[in-house]
Design a protein around this motif. Structure first.
Motif, PDB file in Angstrom:
ATOM      1  N   ILE A 112       0.827  -1.202   0.000  1.00  0.00           N
ATOM      2  CA  ILE A 112       0.000   0.000   0.000  1.00  0.00           C
ATOM      3  C   ILE A 112       0.867   1.260   0.000  1.00  0.00           C
ATOM      4  CG2 ILE A 112      -1.741   1.287   1.306  1.00  0.00           C
ATOM      5  CD1 ILE A 112      -2.821  -1.379   2.288  1.00  0.00           C
ATOM      6  N   LEU A 113       2.044   1.189   0.615  1.00  0.00           N
ATOM      7  CA  LEU A 113       2.927   2.347   0.604  1.00  0.00           C
ATOM      8  C   LEU A 113       3.329   2.716  -0.819  1.00  0.00           C
ATOM      9  CD1 LEU A 113       4.606   4.514   1.972  1.00  0.00           C
ATOM     10  CD2 LEU A 113       6.417   2.807   2.315  1.00  0.00           C
ATOM     11  N   GLY A 114       3.574   1.705  -1.648  1.00  0.00           N
ATOM     12  CA  GLY A 114       3.906   1.986  -3.048  1.00  0.00           C
ATOM     13  C   GLY A 114       2.789   2.757  -3.738  1.00  0.00           C
ATOM     14  N   MET A 115       1.547   2.382  -3.433  1.00  0.00           N
ATOM     15  CA  MET A 115       0.402   3.103  -3.992  1.00  0.00           C
ATOM     16  C   MET A 115       0.379   4.546  -3.494  1.00  0.00           C
ATOM     17  SD  MET A 115      -2.473   0.132  -3.440  1.00  0.00           S
ATOM     18  CE  MET A 115      -3.762   1.364  -3.524  1.00  0.00           C
ATOM     19  N   ALA A 116       0.651   4.721  -2.199  1.00  0.00           N
ATOM     20  CA  ALA A 116       0.613   6.065  -1.614  1.00  0.00           C
ATOM     21  C   ALA A 116       1.650   6.976  -2.268  1.00  0.00           C
ATOM     22  CB  ALA A 116       0.848   5.979  -0.110  1.00  0.00           C
ATOM     23  N   VAL A 117       2.854   6.462  -2.445  1.00  0.00           N
ATOM     24  CA  VAL A 117       3.916   7.273  -3.041  1.00  0.00           C
ATOM     25  C   VAL A 117       3.555   7.676  -4.464  1.00  0.00           C
ATOM     26  CG1 VAL A 117       6.314   7.237  -3.835  1.00  0.00           C
ATOM     27  CG2 VAL A 117       5.735   6.333  -1.575  1.00  0.00           C
ATOM     28  N   ARG A 118       2.986   6.747  -5.223  1.00  0.00           N
ATOM     29  CA  ARG A 118       2.608   7.075  -6.603  1.00  0.00           C
ATOM     30  C   ARG A 118       1.469   8.093  -6.632  1.00  0.00           C
ATOM     31  NH1 ARG A 118       5.113   4.181 -10.399  1.00  0.00           N
ATOM     32  NH2 ARG A 118       6.236   2.299  -9.759  1.00  0.00           N
ATOM     33  N   GLN A 119       0.557   7.993  -5.679  1.00  0.00           N
ATOM     34  CA  GLN A 119      -0.484   9.014  -5.582  1.00  0.00           C
ATOM     35  C   GLN A 119       0.136  10.387  -5.319  1.00  0.00           C
ATOM     36  OE1 GLN A 119      -4.121   8.135  -3.189  1.00  0.00           O
ATOM     37  NE2 GLN A 119      -3.187   6.119  -2.896  1.00  0.00           N
ATOM     38  N   ALA A 120       1.112  10.428  -4.415  1.00  0.00           N
ATOM     39  CA  ALA A 120       1.751  11.699  -4.067  1.00  0.00           C
ATOM     40  C   ALA A 120       2.434  12.329  -5.275  1.00  0.00           C
ATOM     41  CB  ALA A 120       2.760  11.481  -2.939  1.00  0.00           C
TER      42      ALA A 120
END
Length: 527
Positions: A112-120
């Motif tokens: 999920i962190l990978g998703m968060a970073v890409r959202q950012a």
């Protein structure tokens, strides 16, 4: 009306216990309550807030079940919202990470962190916004979201370059301002990461008065990331650690400069402890000093023998014995200093309960070093040995009291507490530690490990490390290893297939058993 009251309770808990801690702080209190009053908080964000604060509001089993339902719905809503990146979706994603981290769901956190970073990055939070319609507080909130992603990326990456997603060079934004400026929407200019950290590696003592508690935390995380990167890639650096210009020495200088340039209100003193406690900031205040000490301890830890998460001893094959000895002494000193930190906090605020999961990691690392090199030390005058052991008992007890006070808030910290209690029972010191003896009058009911009673098996070491190892064993009164014949290690025949030698527990541990070594990093990830 009842539902509104429940929501208000959880949002109150969020700003009291979650928002002030570590990488949180990206939600604006005033705006959030205004949205609550208007009924305009996005549902997925509201569910995430309620889920992460559930343990602070109620310890009932029904509350835990409800929190799991909230977090599942939040995850589904996040997946449905990925086509159009939004700040509320990213905020909810970060809170989901907090929830799963507390539950020790490391694979979920990783993904999920990978998703968060890409959202950012999709929202371009790594650069200052050119949207003139944004208020100053909205701009600051965007920065804080990006810094939260950066912090989590460094913790979860654990120094493995190939798995970290946020590069420092991509961050073209200011560091977070003081919380008062953010809360009251008072504009202020703060330096970027590159400008603020450049001085750390030169010893420059110029300070930046506009930086608040969270900014100093993120600056320390940057230094800590370099520490972990060094530990993971010890053999890849051109200069040896004992060279005066090496990365080892530069990181130690950076940690020291960070500490000496803290503003007066952030120095570790009793008056500041009470002041930050009154502001509900004591967890965050403790965290910056805790991680500063832990980072220095981790740096010196490279010279300690046999800990499985460290680089191969061959990386230090040519190390001077004097450097090995002094570095190990520094490691023990820092582990003890971390315990003294917890002693001081409990002396000033006896009923302190930390809201920072990182306490578990630092407590475990500190205690296992003190067990091996303080409690078990014997080759010294009896009076000195007794004095050191008594001091270590006080430190370990205070550390575990803080950890035990977090019971029920974070499952991962509960697991760490049980693991430390098991270590202390195995080595015969549990009855001396009230924080363990009161809870576990006998060994904790975790799965027992078979530990050699008469022999200790150690891997082959380079000559310089063997000599330094011998000096250490002289200090703790050990006899030569019975498991080594003509310089060749003799391994037990019944070792688990995926086991690695653990110096502290005097036996083999599987990778699963080693998983609690770090609550933030995949300590056994083969990067």
């Amino acid at each position: 009306m009842a539902a509104q009251l429940v929501v208000t309770q959880h949002i109150d808990a969020y700003f009291s216990y979650v928002n002030p801690v570590s990488w949180h702080g990206f939600l604006h209190r005033g705006d959030t309550y205004a949205q609550l009053s208007a009924g305009s908080i996005p549902r997925l964000l509201l569910l995430a807030i309620c889920a992460v604060t559930s343990t602070f509001v109620s310890t009932a089993e029904s509350a835990a079940i409800q929190a799991e339902q909230w977090i599942r719905e939040t995850k589904h809503s996040i997946m449905d919202s990925l086509d159009v990146p939004q700040l509320s979706t990213l905020s909810a994603t970060l809170l989901v990470i907090q929830f799963d981290e507390a539950k020790s769901r490391r694979a979920s956190v990783w993904t999920i962190l990978g998703m968060a970073v890409r959202q950012a990055y999709a929202l371009q939070l790594n650069i200052e916004s050119s949207d003139q319609n944004l208020s100053w507080a909205e701009r600051e909130g965007r920065r804080r979201l990006m810094w939260a992603c950066y912090c989590l990326d460094k913790f979860v990456g654990g120094g493995i370059l190939d798995v970290m997603n946020v590069s420092e060079s991509s961050l073209k934004i200011q560091l977070p301002c003081q919380d008062r400026n953010f809360a009251l929407q008072i504009p202020v200019v703060t330096p970027t990461l590159s400008i603020a950290t450049e001085r750390y590696f030169t010893g420059d003592t110029v300070t930046h008065g506009s930086l608040g508690l969270s900014a100093h935390y993120f600056l320390l995380i940057y230094v800590r990331a370099r520490v972990l990167r060094f530990r993971r890639n010890l053999g890849a650096y051109h200069l040896a650690p004992w060279d005066s210009l090496s990365e080892f020495e530069l990181c130690l200088l950076a940690i020291q400069t960070w500490r000496t340039t803290l503003p007066p209100d952030l120095t570790f003193e009793p008056a500041n402890i009470h002041e930050h406690n009154e502001r509900s900031e004591l967890s965050a205040f403790l965290a910056i000093h805790m991680w500063a000490i832990q980072s220095a301890c981790d740096m010196a830890h490279v010279a300690m023998p046999g800990f499985v998460e460290l680089p191969s001893p061959t990386s230090l094959a040519n190390a001077p014995e004097s450097w090995i000895t002094s570095t190990r002494e520094t490691c023990v000193e820092k582990a003890s200093e971390l315990g003294d930190l917890f002693v001081t906090v409990l002396r000033e605020v006896p009923h302190f309960i930390s809201g920072d999961i990182g306490v578990g990691t630092c407590a475990y690392q500190s205690i296992r070093i003190q067990i091996e090199y303080v409690l078990m030390a014997s080759r010294m005058p009896e009076e000195e040995r007794q004095r050191r052991r008594e001091a270590a008992v006080v430190r370990i007890d205070a550390t575990l009291r803080i950890v035990r006070s977090m019971h029920g808030l974070f499952e991962c910290v509960d697991s760490m507490y049980t693991s430390v209690a098991e270590l202390l029972w195995r080595h015969g010191y549990a009855s001396d530690i009230p924080a363990v003896a009161d809870q576990f009058p006998g060994p904790p009911p975790s799965a027992p490990r078979k530990v050699p009673k008469t022999k200790r098996w150690v891997p082959n070491l380079p000559a310089s490390l063997k000599r330094a190892e011998s000096n250490v064993r002289d200090d703790i009164g050990e006899q030569p290893e019975a498991g080594s014949v003509d310089g060749e290690t003799q391994w037990p025949e019944d070792q688990p297939e995926n086991a690695e030698w653990n110096f502290l527990t005097h036996g083999f541990q599987t990778t699963e058993e080693q998983s609690f070594l770090s609550l933030y990093t995949f300590a056994n990830f083969d990067g």
